[in-house]
Structure formats: structure tokens, C-alpha cells
Design an enzyme around this catalytic site. Structure first.
Site, short mmCIF file in Angstrom:
data_model
loop_
_atom_site.label_atom_id
_atom_site.label_comp_id
_atom_site.label_asym_id
_atom_site.label_seq_id
_atom_site.Cartn_x
_atom_site.Cartn_y
_atom_site.Cartn_z
N SER A 29 0.84 -1.19 0.00
CA SER A 29 0.00 0.00 0.00
C SER A 29 0.88 1.24 0.00
CB SER A 29 -0.94 0.00 1.21
OG SER A 29 -0.22 -0.10 2.42
N GLU B 130 -1.37 7.20 -3.09
CA GLU B 130 -1.01 6.73 -4.42
C GLU B 130 -1.58 5.34 -4.71
OE1 GLU B 130 0.58 8.56 -6.83
OE2 GLU B 130 0.17 10.12 -5.33
N GLY B 131 -2.34 4.78 -3.78
CA GLY B 131 -2.98 3.49 -4.01
C GLY B 131 -2.09 2.33 -3.61
N GLY C 221 -5.86 1.65 5.30
CA GLY C 221 -5.18 0.42 4.91
C GLY C 221 -5.93 -0.81 5.37
N ASP C 222 -6.53 -0.74 6.55
CA ASP C 222 -7.34 -1.86 7.06
C ASP C 222 -8.59 -2.04 6.21
OD1 ASP C 222 -5.47 -1.95 9.16
OD2 ASP C 222 -6.64 -0.52 10.33
N GLY D 230 -0.30 4.63 0.35
CA GLY D 230 -1.03 5.80 0.81
C GLY D 230 -1.98 6.32 -0.25
#
Length: 309
Positions: free
Chosen positions: A221, A225-226, A252-253, A223
Site C-alpha cells: 500500500s 497513491e494506491g 489500509g485496514d 497511501g
């Protein structure tokens, strides 16, 4: 069934202030408490996506009792191992002037050998060929570095597909036990590889090595930026649209929850990444941590860019 494993859960307290200034008295605009820890954030989003989910891990003390009741209210089945220590609390300060988040994380309680063995027994009960098991977050105090690896090995040996989203020694020991997939963030990826910056070439090299150890998919991941993902031997990038984040903590979760739900529903690689990226971005639009709205996900899905490299 989807099962989340949270080895170091917490009562997460989110406090919003007009403008955070260190060393000064802060007057809150609002305050909210939730059942936290990465795995519990995942469980909450899985439930909001319409899937049945069970949550396990360690719980103890009054904080543990509060978390158990909160999960019950959210429709999440609690299958925890009880500990004598007090489950931790964590603080998230939201600066409303710029939307930034400052987290203060307690280390967590110490767990005994007997308590660790009890949780491994619970994993044996829950793991089965039809189970997706998501292992998330840090290790509590006195938990040996290889504990996460032992847990992953037990679940995988019973046929469960294990997705690992951890850091440090928990990530290292867990990924060597051959989970189905791992999802480090960019910082964790750099620590694993010893690189000073992310690149698709380094991701491909790491994923090739991990596939030989039984890890089918490696997702990093990045952030806003995908993500970059090696799904099998194929490299993808997925980038959600820019959003005005209200609270990015837990995105992220939420991504992991969306990914596993999509896989469980039979989505192909591109579709699974598109859905996961949209769910992760949707979480940032909510004040709560680990909270998504179906309307946001639907709108964002149409704007996620997925490319095969």
C-alpha cells in the site's frame, strides 16, 4: 467465513481539535471511542460490506469488556482468548485546520505462555478450508517474535487462506510461514528489502522470493497513491481518485477488508484491486476509523485506475 486476528487490540479514542498546538491546553470539538486495533478495523468494514465475520485475538480487563460489547453491537462475533492484563488504549488527535492525524499508541499488555497457547487453540478451531483469516497489527508485550509465524502456520495447515498485514518481526516471521498474501505498507516494504525507495522492480524481486515460500500475492500500500501488487506473477498498480480526507486512519485496514471480500466473492485480480482501493478511499471520507458507506464505495469504484504493468 472471514476471521480477523488482532493480537494487540485497543480502545481507540479519536479527539478532534480546531488546531493542534504542542505544549498547550487543547479543547476538543468532539470525541469518539471505538473498538480498535487493525484487525478490528478490518472486521468492522467486512461487516459493513455485508459479510459475516468473527474476530479473535487477546482481550483483557475493563477495556476488553468494553470492546467485546462494542463488537456485539456491531454484529461481529467475538471469539477471543482472555488475558489477565488490561487491553490497551490508543489516542488519535485530529487537527481540523488541515485534517492531519497524530496517533499515540500504547504498547499493550504482557501475555503469558498459557494465554498464547489458548489463542493458538482458538485459531485451530476457527481455521478451515473455507476460512479467510486476516492477521493484522502488532504483537503485545512478551509475545515472542516467532508467534505470528506459528499462528500463520497453524491456520494455513488447516486450509485457511491467511492474509497478513503486520510489521516488524511479526511480519517477518509471519511471511516466512507461507500465508496466502501479505500487505506491507511502503515503510514496511523498505524495511523488508533494505531499499531506500519503492520500485516495481524491487516488489517483483521480493514477490518472486516469497512465492517460493508459498506466498501467492504481495501487495504494497502506497497511501494516497494506491497500491502496487504482485498477484501471482502479474504486476498491477491501482490508484484511487483524490479525496478530501476527513480521517485517513484505518484506510489500509479498509483496503484489506475490501480485498478479501472481493476475493471471497470471486472477483478477478483487476476487480479485486479496484474494489479494495475504493473501500480504502471510502474510509478516509468518514470521521470514524474503519467505517465505510456503500454509496461512497460505488462512486469511487468507477474512478479507480487499475493498470497491469
Amino acid at each position: 467465513m472471514i476471521v480477523t486476528v488482532t493480537l494487540n487490540p485497543s480502545v481507540d479514542r479519536r479527539i478532534c481539535v480546531p488546531q493542534l498546538a504542542l505544549g498547550r491546553v487543547q479543547r476538543a470539538v468532539s470525541a469518539h471511542a471505538s473498538a480498535g486495533g487493525k484487525g478490528l478495523n478490518v472486521a468492522r468494514v467486512v461487516r459493513q460490506l455485508g459479510e459475516e465475520v468473527a474476530a479473535t485475538g487477546f482481550l483483557g480487563g475493563r477495556n476488553g469488556e468494553w470492546i467485546a460489547k462494542k463488537l456485539e453491537q456491531d454484529g461481529i462475533s467475538g471469539r477471543f482468548a482472555s488475558i489477565a492484563g488490561e487491553t490497551r488504549s490508543c489516542l488519535n488527535l485530529i487537527d481540523l485546520s488541515d485534517g492531519s492525524s497524530t496517533e499515540v499508541l500504547e504498547p499493550g499488555p504482557e501475555v503469558t505462555e498459557e494465554e498464547m497457547a489458548a489463542l493458538l487453540d482458538r485459531i485451530r478451531e476457527l481455521a478451515a478450508p473455507e476460512t479467510w483469516m486476516i492477521v493484522s497489527g502488532s504483537l503485545p508485550g512478551k509475545c515472542p517474535p516467532d508467534y505470528c509465524g506459528r499462528l500463520v502456520e497453524i491456520a494455513s495447515s488447516r486450509g485457511a487462506r491467511v492474509v497478513l498485514d503486520s510489521s516488524g518481526e511479526a511480519l517477518r516471521s509471519g511471511m516466512l510461514a507461507g500465508p496466502y498474501a501479505i500487505k506491507p505498507n511502503e515503510e514496511e516494504f523498505l524495511q523488508l528489502t533494505g531499499a531506500d525507495r519503492f520500485s516495481e522492480e524491487r516488489l517483483a524481486a521480493l514477490a518472486d522470493d516469497l512465492r517460493r515460500r508459498g506466498v501467492r500475492h504481495t501487495i504494497v500500500s502506497l497511501g494516497s497513491e494506491g497500491c502496487a501488487a504482485m498477484l501471482g506473477a502479474r504486476l498491477y498498480r491501482a490508484k484511487p481518485p483524490r479525496v478530501k480526507a476527513v480521517n485517513p486512519v484505518g484506510s489500509g485496514d479498509a483496503f484489506v477488508a475490501g480485498l478479501v471480500v472481493a476475493w471471497r466473492r470471486g472477483a478477478d485480480d483487476s476487480g479485486a484491486l479496484r474494489f479494495a482501493a475504493a473501500v480504502g478511499a471510502a474510509n478516509a471520507l468518514s470521521e470514524a476509523t474503519g467505517d465505510v458507506r456503500q454509496a461512497d464505495i460505488k462512486a469511487l469504484c468507477e474512478r479507480v485506475a487499475v493498470s497491469r504493468l
